[in-house]
Design a protein around this motif. Structure first.
Motif, PDB file in Angstrom:
ATOM      1  N   LEU A 226    -100.546  70.622  40.048  1.00 52.09           N
ATOM      2  CA  LEU A 226     -99.147  70.800  40.438  1.00 52.09           C
ATOM      3  C   LEU A 226     -98.309  69.615  39.985  1.00 52.09           C
ATOM      4  O   LEU A 226     -98.783  68.478  39.986  1.00 52.09           O
ATOM      5  N   ARG A 227     -97.063  69.874  39.610  1.00 52.60           N
ATOM      6  CA  ARG A 227     -96.166  68.808  39.161  1.00 52.60           C
ATOM      7  C   ARG A 227     -94.905  68.683  40.025  1.00 52.60           C
ATOM      8  O   ARG A 227     -94.325  67.621  40.123  1.00 52.60           O
TER       9      ARG A 227
ATOM     10  N   ARG B 217     -95.361  62.020  41.816  1.00 52.88           N
ATOM     11  CA  ARG B 217     -94.090  61.296  41.969  1.00 52.88           C
ATOM     12  C   ARG B 217     -93.786  60.460  40.733  1.00 52.88           C
ATOM     13  O   ARG B 217     -92.646  60.431  40.255  1.00 52.88           O
ATOM     14  N   LEU B 218     -94.827  59.750  40.244  1.00 57.72           N
ATOM     15  CA  LEU B 218     -94.611  58.941  39.039  1.00 57.72           C
ATOM     16  C   LEU B 218     -94.237  59.821  37.852  1.00 57.72           C
ATOM     17  O   LEU B 218     -93.351  59.468  37.054  1.00 57.72           O
ATOM     18  N   LEU B 219     -94.893  60.989  37.742  1.00 54.18           N
ATOM     19  CA  LEU B 219     -94.573  61.911  36.658  1.00 54.18           C
ATOM     20  C   LEU B 219     -93.137  62.426  36.798  1.00 54.18           C
ATOM     21  O   LEU B 219     -92.400  62.537  35.809  1.00 54.18           O
ATOM     22  N   GLU B 220     -92.746  62.733  38.053  1.00 50.99           N
ATOM     23  CA  GLU B 220     -91.384  63.215  38.295  1.00 50.99           C
ATOM     24  C   GLU B 220     -90.365  62.143  37.923  1.00 50.99           C
ATOM     25  O   GLU B 220     -89.339  62.427  37.307  1.00 50.99           O
ATOM     26  N   ARG B 221     -90.673  60.895  38.299  1.00 53.83           N
ATOM     27  CA  ARG B 221     -89.769  59.797  37.940  1.00 53.83           C
ATOM     28  C   ARG B 221     -89.706  59.624  36.422  1.00 53.83           C
ATOM     29  O   ARG B 221     -88.645  59.356  35.856  1.00 53.83           O
ATOM     30  N   THR B 222     -90.888  59.765  35.779  1.00 49.82           N
ATOM     31  CA  THR B 222     -90.915  59.634  34.328  1.00 49.82           C
ATOM     32  C   THR B 222     -90.081  60.736  33.673  1.00 49.82           C
ATOM     33  O   THR B 222     -89.314  60.488  32.741  1.00 49.82           O
ATOM     34  N   GLN B 223     -90.245  61.963  34.200  1.00 54.83           N
ATOM     35  CA  GLN B 223     -89.462  63.079  33.662  1.00 54.83           C
ATOM     36  C   GLN B 223     -87.974  62.871  33.914  1.00 54.83           C
ATOM     37  O   GLN B 223     -87.140  63.169  33.059  1.00 54.83           O
ATOM     38  N   ALA B 224     -87.647  62.354  35.123  1.00 60.45           N
ATOM     39  CA  ALA B 224     -86.244  62.090  35.431  1.00 60.45           C
ATOM     40  C   ALA B 224     -85.680  61.014  34.508  1.00 60.45           C
ATOM     41  O   ALA B 224     -84.545  61.119  34.021  1.00 60.45           O
TER      42      ALA B 224
ATOM     43  N   ALA C 248     -86.811  60.350  31.541  1.00 60.08           N
ATOM     44  CA  ALA C 248     -86.679  60.942  30.208  1.00 60.08           C
ATOM     45  C   ALA C 248     -85.428  61.809  30.124  1.00 60.08           C
ATOM     46  O   ALA C 248     -84.712  61.797  29.124  1.00 60.08           O
ATOM     47  N   GLU C 249     -85.167  62.549  31.215  1.00 63.58           N
ATOM     48  CA  GLU C 249     -83.972  63.391  31.231  1.00 63.58           C
ATOM     49  C   GLU C 249     -82.716  62.536  31.189  1.00 63.58           C
ATOM     50  O   GLU C 249     -81.738  62.871  30.503  1.00 63.58           O
ATOM     51  N   GLU C 250     -82.730  61.432  31.951  1.00 59.77           N
ATOM     52  CA  GLU C 250     -81.589  60.519  31.916  1.00 59.77           C
ATOM     53  C   GLU C 250     -81.392  59.938  30.513  1.00 59.77           C
ATOM     54  O   GLU C 250     -80.263  59.776  30.043  1.00 59.77           O
ATOM     55  N   THR C 251     -82.521  59.631  29.875  1.00 63.61           N
ATOM     56  CA  THR C 251     -82.430  59.100  28.509  1.00 63.61           C
ATOM     57  C   THR C 251     -81.838  60.138  27.564  1.00 63.61           C
ATOM     58  O   THR C 251     -80.959  59.828  26.741  1.00 63.61           O
ATOM     59  N   ARG C 252     -82.327  61.400  27.687  1.00 60.02           N
ATOM     60  CA  ARG C 252     -81.768  62.460  26.848  1.00 60.02           C
ATOM     61  C   ARG C 252     -80.285  62.654  27.128  1.00 60.02           C
ATOM     62  O   ARG C 252     -79.481  62.839  26.207  1.00 60.02           O
ATOM     63  N   HIS C 253     -79.952  62.601  28.432  1.00 60.46           N
ATOM     64  CA  HIS C 253     -78.545  62.751  28.795  1.00 60.46           C
ATOM     65  C   HIS C 253     -77.709  61.607  28.221  1.00 60.46           C
ATOM     66  O   HIS C 253     -76.596  61.826  27.718  1.00 60.46           O
ATOM     67  N   ALA C 254     -78.270  60.375  28.313  1.00 59.73           N
ATOM     68  CA  ALA C 254     -77.543  59.218  27.779  1.00 59.73           C
ATOM     69  C   ALA C 254     -77.350  59.341  26.274  1.00 59.73           C
ATOM     70  O   ALA C 254     -76.271  59.052  25.744  1.00 59.73           O
ATOM     71  N   TYR C 255     -78.426  59.792  25.573  1.00 65.13           N
ATOM     72  CA  TYR C 255     -78.303  59.986  24.121  1.00 65.13           C
ATOM     73  C   TYR C 255     -77.267  61.066  23.814  1.00 65.13           C
ATOM     74  O   TYR C 255     -76.490  60.948  22.857  1.00 65.13           O
ATOM     75  N   GLY C 256     -77.280  62.137  24.640  1.00 66.52           N
ATOM     76  CA  GLY C 256     -76.292  63.190  24.438  1.00 66.52           C
ATOM     77  C   GLY C 256     -74.874  62.687  24.641  1.00 66.52           C
ATOM     78  O   GLY C 256     -73.966  63.000  23.865  1.00 66.52           O
TER      79      GLY C 256
END
Length: 611
Positions: A78-79, A225-232, A234-242
């Motif tokens: 589960l993730r 939790r660590l994976l969720e933070r990592t995904q978050a 990564a999403e923030e990074t993608r959002h920042a790049y966008g």
């Protein structure tokens, strides 16, 4: 010493490995023919029972461990943290088999525990229950980092009670509770609880099983939790790049608009070209509002004071075009393919500034052109032959054909509004200028009545106040315009005394007034004095009743009865006053020609400040 057959020994071992809770009967049956003393049989039975209990315990332990590892493998897949917590509580509930299972999450900052997920609860207040630091069994688990339990919550003394927690536990009917920590290294991330609605002493096996499950669950939960933070992240990074890409794109658009606007300024562009360039860059529709429309728009009024773009409420943006304190118009942007962000807003504001600059430049050129045209009009009015010698050619150089101008309109407006009136009149006239106390406009309309109405309408709308327009026909341009302007100006000066201050008329309609008074207000006073001076003098020395009576008499078709009714006096009083008028003006004062002049003089005397 009696010997025990091998078959009996094998049977005893089988009875022990079967794990029956009460193997005594089977043991005695196997040893019945062995000749062993009773005490030896009892010892063998006790040992078989002990071995059987151990075998049963290890078999149960094996099943529990199998279920534990199976649950751990399932949880590891589960993730989603919320789904993981729900499944974790569900598996713990199945393993331990208590009435209620719930998980409380620990907040390291507030040191507070909050019930996050439950299974088996019935009271709605239990979900989300908060446990203050240092209170209840849960705080003991966190502080000690080891399992804690109680067979009777109400009788528990090892942990301090809290009224809110006690009320929730009673509402749920919980009696015995077991709590084990969820540990990630030395950090407590939560507490897993198993609880019953009856008194129950939790066995070491139950405590060990729930603790083992909690250890597995903590690792999986921390990983999730660590994976969720990592995904978050990564999403923030993608959002920042966008956002960065959009910002770069917006800056490129702004740079392109700036280049286009600079070219427009250098090449002498206009507001329409600014709107086109802005709309092309921002991929939206851009409209231009004139001064009147902009002044009525609430968003434009707000933008005028702030100097910034203002949302109109329907997805559009409005930005005022101002020069100093003067509102020159506005740009209205309807959102299209590009979202209006800070860069787009600043770009629109810059475009509004460029528009104002171009408008000022155009206005300056227009003012210079109008001064030249005003000079042409002044020369036409002057009638000086020397100045009129080449005026047709000079007018033609400005795009004006004097032989096509057929009507002149003289506008009577306040002196401080003449320039604004002249600017408005240019929309309906070919040649406009200021002359003396009036604004003069020449049009191509052959009907002076049509010309007067057209010029009056545009000037009236622009000024928002009363405007008197007097029009006359023009037939002899370019030989001169003085006579027509003089006649119209005389009429414009006389009409306010007759109560006409906001209208479009022609000199033909009021020809007698123009003919009587001509240029100059002093002729009006002289005329009144000459026609009704004796009556005015009599009123000055005797209470002032003759002039009002004469006015009422002339205004009521020279009927004494109607005059008496209008003045609320007796008919004989009116007759007596008219006799006095006859004495002052002479016996022929009611002849048609005298009546006409008296009517004009009395109206002027009554409506003006006096002779």
């Amino acid at each position: 010493m009696a010997a025990v057959p091998v078959d009996v020994v094998v049977g005893l071992l089988g009875a022990a490995s079967a794990g029956h809770p009460e193997p005594d009967g089977e043991v005695r049956e196997l040893l019945s023919g062995s000749g062993l003393p009773e005490q030896d049989v009892a010892r063998i039975s006790a040992e078989v029972r002990r071995l059987g209990a151990g075998v049963a315990r290890w078999r149960r332990r094996g099943r529990e461990l199998s279920a534990l590892f199976s649950s751990a493998r399932e949880l590891a897949q589960l993730r989603d943290v919320d789904e993981l917590l729900s499944r974790l509580v569900e598996r713990a509930h199945d393993l331990v088999g208590t009435d209620v299972t719930y998980l409380s999450e620990f907040d390291a900052h507030s040191r507070e525990l909050r019930v996050r997920t439950t299974l088996g609860t019935v009271a709605p207040a239990f979900a989300g229950l908060r446990v203050p630091p240092g209170m209840g069994l849960a705080s003991m688990v966190v502080e000690g980092r080891r399992p804690r339990w109680t067979s009777s919550y109400d009788a528990m003394t090892q942990a301090p009670h809290e009224s809110g927690i006690d009320a929730a536990v009673r509402a749920e009917g919980l009696v015995s509770l077991l709590g084990v920590p969820l540990l990630a290294g030395e950090e407590v991330i939560g507490v897993l609880f198993a609880a019953n609605r009856f008194e129950h002493a939790f066995s070491p096996d139950e405590i060990s099983l729930l603790s083992a499950f909690a250890d597995h669950a903590a690792v999986v939960l921390q990983t999730a939790r660590l994976l969720e933070r990592t995904q978050a992240a990564a999403e923030e990074t993608r959002h920042a790049y966008g956002e960065l890409a959009r910002h770069v794109e917006a800056m490129e658009r702004a740079s392109g608009v700036h280049t286009d606007l600079t070219s427009l300024v250098l090449q002498g562009g206009d507001a329409g070209e600014v709107a086109t360039a802005l709309g092309r860059a921002l991929r939206c529709r851009v409209s231009i509002l004139d001064e009147n429309s902009a002044a009525k728009n609430p968003a434009v009024r707000q933008s005028r004071h702030s100097g910034r773009c203002v949302a109109t409420g329907d997805g559009a943006l409005a930005v005022a075009v101002v020069a100093g304190s003067a509102l020159l118009g506005a740009l209205l942007l309807e959102e299209g393919e590009v979202e209006f962000g800070p860069v787009e807003r600043r770009t629109a504001e810059r475009a509004a500034q460029i528009t104002a600059l171009l408008r000022l430049k155009q206005d300056a050129l227009a003012e210079a052109e109008q001064r030249v045209r005003g000079d042409l009009l002044a020369e036409l009015v002057s009638g000086d032959p020397d100045r009129l010698a080449d005026i047709a050619d000079r007018a033609r150089a400005r795009g004006i054909r004097l032989d096509e101008l057929r009507s002149v309109v003289v506008l009577a407006v306040p002196a401080d509004r003449q320039r604004q009136a002249a600017r408005a009149a240019r929309r309906a006239a070919a040649l406009v200028g200021e002359h003396a106390e009036h604004v003069v406009a020449l049009t191509e309309d052959r009907d002076p009545e049509v010309a007067g109405r057209a010029v009056h309408a545009v000037v009236r709308e622009a000024l928002g106040t009363a405007v008197l327009a007097v029009a006359a026909s023009v037939d002899d341009l370019p030989s001169g315009l003085g006579t027509e302007v003089e006649a119209a100006g005389a009429c414009a000066r006389a009409l306010p005394a007759l109560g006409i201050a906001d209208a479009a008329v022609t000199t033909d309609e009021y020809l007698p007034y123009a003919a009587l008074f001509g240029p100059g207000n002093t002729r009006v006073a002289a005329f009144v004095r000459r026609v009704v001076g004796p009556v005015v003098d009599w009123d000055a020395g005797h209470g002032g009743t003759l002039l009002p009576t004469l006015a009422a008499y002339l205004g009521n078709r020279m009927s004494p009865v109607a005059t008496a009714r209008a003045l609320h006096v007796h008919k004989n009083t009116v007759l007596q006053r008219l006799d006095r008028v006859a004495e002052l003006l002479g016996p022929e004062w009611q002849e048609p020609d005298r009546v006409f002049r008296l009517t004009v003089a009395v109206r002027l005397a009554r409506l003006s400040d006096g002779p």
